[in-house]
Design an enzyme around this catalytic site. Structure first.
Site, short mmCIF file in Angstrom:
data_model
loop_
_atom_site.label_atom_id
_atom_site.label_comp_id
_atom_site.label_asym_id
_atom_site.label_seq_id
_atom_site.Cartn_x
_atom_site.Cartn_y
_atom_site.Cartn_z
N GLN A 144 -3.70 -1.28 10.02
CA GLN A 144 -3.76 -2.60 9.40
C GLN A 144 -4.34 -3.62 10.39
O GLN A 144 -3.87 -3.74 11.51
CB GLN A 144 -2.36 -3.03 8.94
N ASP A 203 -10.04 3.87 5.19
CA ASP A 203 -10.50 2.48 5.08
C ASP A 203 -12.03 2.38 5.20
O ASP A 203 -12.61 1.35 4.90
CB ASP A 203 -9.86 1.60 6.17
N LYS A 253 0.85 -1.21 0.00
CA LYS A 253 0.00 0.00 0.00
C LYS A 253 0.87 1.25 0.00
O LYS A 253 0.66 2.18 -0.76
CB LYS A 253 -0.92 0.01 1.23
#
Ligand code: NAP
Length: 295
Positions: free
Chosen positions: A96, A119, A52
């Site tokens: 994460q 996200d 990412k």
């Protein structure tokens, strides 16, 4: 037969974003910044975060990986997020998952500024998604919507069957496709591990979305002739290759491919879209924070 090429579409999106970021930089003299927070040594998480971050930097999003020790306390992690919430050079924050067991994941997701929640996992943004307001859409479902749109696959009025009800894929994609909106307005059925005979439902699907995490569990006889199949699953199965494994989806691709109108391969379908949409969300956050509606 259309093989939906997520790798290609994702590279298109990256190059569109790169151009947009360059224009924004010229206009306001700033570039977007993303903080990717990684707790512990989970090998898959390390790979994902690295991918990412690298992809972001390639298109002009300044991305830093904040590496934290497995044993960090919840309070210390909350503090790291608070600092990034307050940092004007950071426009997107991602934590994460999964987090170590001693940390309350919900508490952490709740602490991310809703304006930097790239996200799309903060309950505020999830609520807006369900209501149908504009929001940060979770990257994987957002990538699916984008693929359907770019391949001009009509969704309106279709019967979409989603197998899987996770918070990161199944629930959000079902809710997004249910909205009375462009690129949505479908009839949506959601199946899960407690559904009786999922094939009864999958056989009715004009569009089938498999987000299960079980290798090749969706067989050809579970699919209607001419259906569109979106395979979200990424499963490792052992083989004789050098790596010792290969990646397969939740769909038995070899047999299913012969009866569908369109299908996403694994790898190279939904996977590459997830990172592209993370970058799209980061640019969106950057524009919102800087009060830029369009360029
Ligand atoms: P998850 O949290 O494990 O959820 C799986 C869902 O599938 C659950 O709702 C579960 O039901 C349901 N399920 C499991 N076995 C089933 C069965 N036999 N019949 C019907 N439903 C069943 O997984 P996830 O995070 O949504 O991910 C799903 C898959 O997508 C995984 O392979 C993951 O690696 C992949 N993935 C890919 C991307 C990408 O970027 N390509 C992103 C995210 C995930 P219950 O709710 O009853 O347990």
């Amino acid at each position: 037969l259309i093989i939906i090429d997520g790798k290609f579409v994702s590279s298109q999106i990256r190059s569109e974003l790169k151009t947009e970021i360059e224009k924004l930089a010229e206009k306001i003299g700033k570039t977007p910044g993303l903080a990717a927070i990684l707790v512990g040594e989970n090998p898959a998480s390390k790979v994902y975060v690295g991918m990412k971050s690298k992809a972001c930097n390639e298109i002009g999003i300044k991305s830093s990986v904040v590496k934290l020790n497995e044993n960090i306390s919840e309070d210390e992690l909350l503090n790291v997020i608070k600092k990034n919430n307050e940092d004007n050079n950071i426009h997107g924050i991602l934590v994460q998952l999964p987090l170590p067991k001693h940390i309350d994941q919900n508490k952490i997701l709740n602490s991310i500024s809703v304006d930097k929640d790239v996200d799309g996992f903060h309950p505020y943004n999830v609520g807006n998604l369900i209501i149908g307001n504009d929001t940060f859409y979770p990257c994987t479902p957002y990538g699916i919507i984008e693929l359907l749109d770019r391949y001009k696959i009509e969704v309106s009025g279709k019967h979409v069957v989603v197998v899987g009800r996770s918070n990161i894929v199944g629930k959000p994609i079902a809710n997004m496709l249910l909205q009375k909106k462009k690129n949505a307005n479908a009839t949506v059925t959601v199946c899960h591990s407690n559904s009786r005979d999922i094939s009864e439902f999958t056989r009715q699907a004009d569009i089938l979305i498999a987000a299960i995490g079980s290798p090749e569990i969706i067989k050809a006889d579970m699919i209607k002739e001419g259906a569109v199949v979106i395979d979200v699953g990424v499963n490792r199965v052992e083989d004789n290759s050098e790596k010792g494994y290969k990646l397969v989806g939740d769909v038995d691709y070899q047999n299913v491919v012969n009866k569908v109108a369109a299908i996403t391969p694994v790898p190279g379908g939904v996977g590459p879209m997830t990172i592209a949409m993370l970058m799209k969300n980061t640019v969106k956050a950057f524009k919102l924070i800087n009060n830029i509606n369009m360029i």
